[in-house]
Motif scaffolding. Structure first.
Motif, PDB file in Angstrom:
ATOM      1  N   HIS A  24       0.826  -1.220   0.000  1.00 16.20           N
ATOM      2  CA  HIS A  24       0.000   0.000   0.000  1.00 16.20           C
ATOM      3  C   HIS A  24       0.857   1.267   0.000  1.00 16.20           C
ATOM      4  O   HIS A  24       2.069   1.221   0.229  1.00 16.20           O
ATOM      5  CB  HIS A  24      -0.965   0.002   1.189  1.00 16.20           C
ATOM      6  N   HIS A  98      -7.939   1.847  -3.833  1.00 13.08           N
ATOM      7  CA  HIS A  98      -7.686   3.273  -3.546  1.00 13.08           C
ATOM      8  C   HIS A  98      -6.531   3.440  -2.550  1.00 13.08           C
ATOM      9  O   HIS A  98      -5.958   4.521  -2.440  1.00 13.08           O
ATOM     10  CB  HIS A  98      -8.956   3.966  -3.043  1.00 13.08           C
ATOM     11  N   ARG A  99      -6.166   2.356  -1.858  1.00 12.75           N
ATOM     12  CA  ARG A  99      -5.059   2.425  -0.888  1.00 12.75           C
ATOM     13  C   ARG A  99      -3.678   2.566  -1.546  1.00 12.75           C
ATOM     14  O   ARG A  99      -2.686   2.769  -0.862  1.00 12.75           O
ATOM     15  CB  ARG A  99      -5.085   1.190   0.034  1.00 12.75           C
ATOM     16  N   HIS A 121      -6.770  -6.641   6.600  1.00  9.89           N
ATOM     17  CA  HIS A 121      -7.686  -5.534   6.915  1.00  9.89           C
ATOM     18  C   HIS A 121      -9.142  -5.952   6.701  1.00  9.89           C
ATOM     19  O   HIS A 121      -9.428  -6.869   5.945  1.00  9.89           O
ATOM     20  CB  HIS A 121      -7.366  -4.313   6.057  1.00  9.89           C
ATOM     21  N   SER A 285      -4.001   9.328  12.618  1.00 13.09           N
ATOM     22  CA  SER A 285      -3.888   7.934  13.064  1.00 13.09           C
ATOM     23  C   SER A 285      -4.700   7.780  14.330  1.00 13.09           C
ATOM     24  O   SER A 285      -4.610   8.623  15.226  1.00 13.09           O
ATOM     25  CB  SER A 285      -2.431   7.574  13.382  1.00 13.09           C
ATOM     26  N   ARG A 287      -5.861   5.050  17.497  1.00 17.01           N
ATOM     27  CA  ARG A 287      -5.568   3.807  18.208  1.00 17.01           C
ATOM     28  C   ARG A 287      -6.580   3.654  19.337  1.00 17.01           C
ATOM     29  O   ARG A 287      -7.043   4.653  19.903  1.00 17.01           O
ATOM     30  CB  ARG A 287      -4.161   3.819  18.823  1.00 17.01           C
ATOM     31  N   GLY A 304     -11.585   6.870   6.160  1.00 15.97           N
ATOM     32  CA  GLY A 304     -10.435   5.991   6.381  1.00 15.97           C
ATOM     33  C   GLY A 304     -10.842   4.580   6.723  1.00 15.97           C
ATOM     34  O   GLY A 304     -11.903   4.108   6.307  1.00 15.97           O
ATOM     35  N   GLY A 305      -9.995   3.926   7.495  1.00 16.64           N
ATOM     36  CA  GLY A 305     -10.257   2.544   7.869  1.00 16.64           C
ATOM     37  C   GLY A 305      -9.024   1.927   8.484  1.00 16.64           C
ATOM     38  O   GLY A 305      -8.111   2.642   8.880  1.00 16.64           O
ATOM     39  N   GLY A 306      -8.994   0.597   8.548  1.00  9.57           N
ATOM     40  CA  GLY A 306      -7.851  -0.103   9.145  1.00  9.57           C
ATOM     41  C   GLY A 306      -8.343  -1.290   9.940  1.00  9.57           C
ATOM     42  O   GLY A 306      -9.095  -2.111   9.430  1.00  9.57           O
ATOM     43  N   HIS A 307      -7.923  -1.339  11.192  1.00  7.92           N
ATOM     44  CA  HIS A 307      -8.304  -2.440  12.081  1.00  7.92           C
ATOM     45  C   HIS A 307      -9.140  -1.891  13.244  1.00  7.92           C
ATOM     46  O   HIS A 307      -9.238  -0.683  13.415  1.00  7.92           O
ATOM     47  CB  HIS A 307      -7.061  -3.120  12.649  1.00  7.92           C
ATOM     48  N   ALA A 310      -6.481  -0.092  15.433  1.00  9.88           N
ATOM     49  CA  ALA A 310      -5.501   0.793  14.766  1.00  9.88           C
ATOM     50  C   ALA A 310      -6.027   1.142  13.397  1.00  9.88           C
ATOM     51  O   ALA A 310      -6.242   0.271  12.562  1.00  9.88           O
ATOM     52  CB  ALA A 310      -4.148   0.100  14.635  1.00  9.88           C
ATOM     53  N   GLY A 312      -6.531   4.594  10.291  1.00 10.88           N
ATOM     54  CA  GLY A 312      -6.093   5.912   9.846  1.00 10.88           C
ATOM     55  C   GLY A 312      -7.179   6.563   9.012  1.00 10.88           C
ATOM     56  O   GLY A 312      -8.116   5.910   8.556  1.00 10.88           O
ATOM     57  N   GLY A 313      -7.038   7.860   8.830  1.00 10.95           N
ATOM     58  CA  GLY A 313      -8.000   8.582   8.008  1.00 10.95           C
ATOM     59  C   GLY A 313      -7.454   9.971   7.713  1.00 10.95           C
ATOM     60  O   GLY A 313      -6.273  10.232   7.946  1.00 10.95           O
TER      61      GLY A 313
HETATM   62  P1  5GP Z   1      -1.371   4.161  10.673  1.00 14.97           P
HETATM   63  O1  5GP Z   1      -2.150   4.963  11.632  1.00 14.97           O
HETATM   64  O2  5GP Z   1      -0.231   3.441  11.351  1.00 14.97           O
HETATM   65  O3  5GP Z   1      -0.963   4.914   9.463  1.00 14.97           O
HETATM   66  O4  5GP Z   1      -2.337   3.034  10.145  1.00 14.97           O
HETATM   67  C1  5GP Z   1      -3.027   2.162  10.998  1.00 14.97           C
HETATM   68  C2  5GP Z   1      -3.801   1.170  10.179  1.00 14.97           C
HETATM   69  O5  5GP Z   1      -4.824   1.841   9.461  1.00 14.97           O
HETATM   70  C3  5GP Z   1      -2.960   0.452   9.132  1.00 14.97           C
HETATM   71  O6  5GP Z   1      -3.419  -0.862   9.046  1.00 14.97           O
HETATM   72  C4  5GP Z   1      -3.224   1.210   7.861  1.00 14.97           C
HETATM   73  O7  5GP Z   1      -3.095   0.385   6.747  1.00 14.97           O
HETATM   74  C5  5GP Z   1      -4.669   1.686   8.058  1.00 14.97           C
HETATM   75  N1  5GP Z   1      -4.872   3.014   7.463  1.00 14.97           N
HETATM   76  C6  5GP Z   1      -4.135   4.132   7.677  1.00 14.97           C
HETATM   77  N2  5GP Z   1      -4.632   5.172   6.981  1.00 14.97           N
HETATM   78  C7  5GP Z   1      -5.698   4.722   6.291  1.00 14.97           C
HETATM   79  C8  5GP Z   1      -6.629   5.338   5.388  1.00 14.97           C
HETATM   80  O8  5GP Z   1      -6.567   6.527   5.068  1.00 14.97           O
HETATM   81  N3  5GP Z   1      -7.593   4.519   4.875  1.00 14.97           N
HETATM   82  C9  5GP Z   1      -7.698   3.206   5.217  1.00 14.97           C
HETATM   83  N4  5GP Z   1      -8.682   2.485   4.672  1.00 14.97           N
HETATM   84  N5  5GP Z   1      -6.843   2.608   6.062  1.00 14.97           N
HETATM   85  C10 5GP Z   1      -5.856   3.334   6.600  1.00 14.97           C
END
Ligand code: 5GP
Ligand code: MN
Length: 342
Positions: A24, A98-99, A121, A285, A287, A304-307, A310, A312-313
């Motif tokens: 990604h 889109h990622r 994810h 980010s 959490r 956004g999205g993720g887990h 955790a 992000g957006g």
């Molecule tokens: P981080 O905060 O470390 O960037 O991302 C945390 C988790 O959320 C990771 O699994 C990452 O792939 C997912 N993630 C981060 N930003 C986005 C985003 O804008 N859209 C989506 N769908 N997932 C995101």
């Protein structure tokens, strides 16, 4: 992925293919680790190129074969050529096109190759490919790559380069084996990776003990910007572009900083807002601890999205506007946040 599909993939990979591996955008240790591990594994038989949408942090650049990664934004012609010639494309550590960014998405959508997605994810876009190995219960895509190699009955082919790359991804995505997604299976795999040549102490040192002075100073600023909303068990950090510039921000410098907010006693929801003047967004980010799903929160409010714990957006308004909007969302989640640790 069912047995039939594993059989298909075995068959597909039994003859030499032109393979492109895609992580990604803004790849992290898991995305790069999975890509480099697959590069080494598949490279024994196939012509393999890794095409990353963009660059990744320097603390990952010691990883075996990290020099081989091509960047779609900077090496556009070469990347497009590899993609157009590919017979197989692996999509690693992401669930929807889109990622990888709009530009690269357009190119990838025109590719004729067979797609294989391996990802942990939520809600994978199943229209992308026939072959999707998705498991949201697994801590990392790197652990899934290990299982994938297991399915192909090729664990004996894991050499020290593959083991090292997989170790990095499992370590970084589990917060060094402490998040709830870390299972006894994870530890068994890690033990096997050490047996196969992953040097655990050296890997930890290479990833975590390479801070620059300015990065630690930036962390200091982030910590002094930390705000707590006790009534919502929430803490958040802001970093403006001006602050990033002041501390000579380099890619990866803010990685993990959000975890300091989550480490406060009683805090179950943490966020970091980072201004990106070039993209005209505030990258966020999130959490959490317990049942409060930041994936849902981020999907609903921040595109956004993720887990669950955790995600992000992004916010498309200024920092001054973003923070009051964020704070105004919290009361609706007060109940959920109170119960998150039950
Ligand atoms: P981080 O905060 O470390 O960037 O991302 C945390 C988790 O959320 C990771 O699994 C990452 O792939 C997912 N993630 C981060 N930003 C986005 C985003 O804008 N859209 C989506 N769908 N997932 C995101
Ligand atoms: Mn991951």
């Amino acid at each position: 992925m069912n047995k039939e599909q594993v059989k298909d993939i075995k068959e597909l990979l039994s003859s030499p293919q032109k393979i492109v591996i895609i992580p990604h955008r803004n790849p992290d240790g898991d995305a790069i680790g999975a890509s480099l591990a697959m590069y080494h594994y598949l490279g024994k038989k196939h012509d393999v190129t890794i095409v990353s949408p963009n660059d990744y942090p320097s603390f990952l650049k010691w990883m075996p074969s990290s020099d081989s990664v091509r960047f779609f934004d900077k090496q556009n012609k070469q990347s497009k050529k590899a993609l157009s010639e590919a017979s197989v494309i692996f999509l690693l550590d992401f669930n929807a096109l889109h990622r990888i960014g709009e530009d690269m998405k357009k190119t990838v959508e025109t590719c004729e190759a067979e797609f294989i997605m391996i990802d942990h994810h939520q809600e994978p876009d199943r229209s992308i490919s026939k072959y999707i190995y998705s498991d949201i219960s697994v801590c990392s895509t790197c652990q899934m790559v290990y299982h994938f190699i297991e399915m192909l009955e090729a664990v004996d082919e894991i050499d020290s380069a593959i083991a090292t790359n997989l170790y990095v991804g499992i370590m970084t995505d589990t917060g060094s084996f402490r998040f709830p997604s870390t299972t006894s299976t994870t530890h068994r795999i890690i033990a096997d990776l050490i047996d196969k040549g992953a040097d655990n102490a050296r890997i930890h040192n290479n990833v975590y003990d390479v801070n620059s002075y300015s990065r630690l100073q930036l962390l200091g600023r982030a910590l002094s910007n930390l705000k707590v909303k006790k009534e919502f068990n929430t803490a958040y950090i802001t970093l403006t572009q001006k602050e990033l510039n002041e501390f000579n921000f380099q890619k990866g410098d803010t990685e993990g900083v959000v975890n300091y907010a989550l480490s406060l006693e009683g805090i179950l929801f943490a966020a970091i807002f980072i201004e990106d003047v070039e993209q005209k967004i505030i990258k966020i980010s999130f959490r959490s601890k317990g049942s409060f799903s930041v994936n849902k929160f981020s999907r609903k409010h921040y595109n956004g999205g993720g887990h669950d714990n955790a995600a992000g957006g992004r916010s498309d308004v200024t920092m001054e506007e973003t923070i009051p909007i964020f704070l105004s969302l919290l009361p609706a989640y007060k109940n959920e946040l109170e119960k998150s640790n039950e």
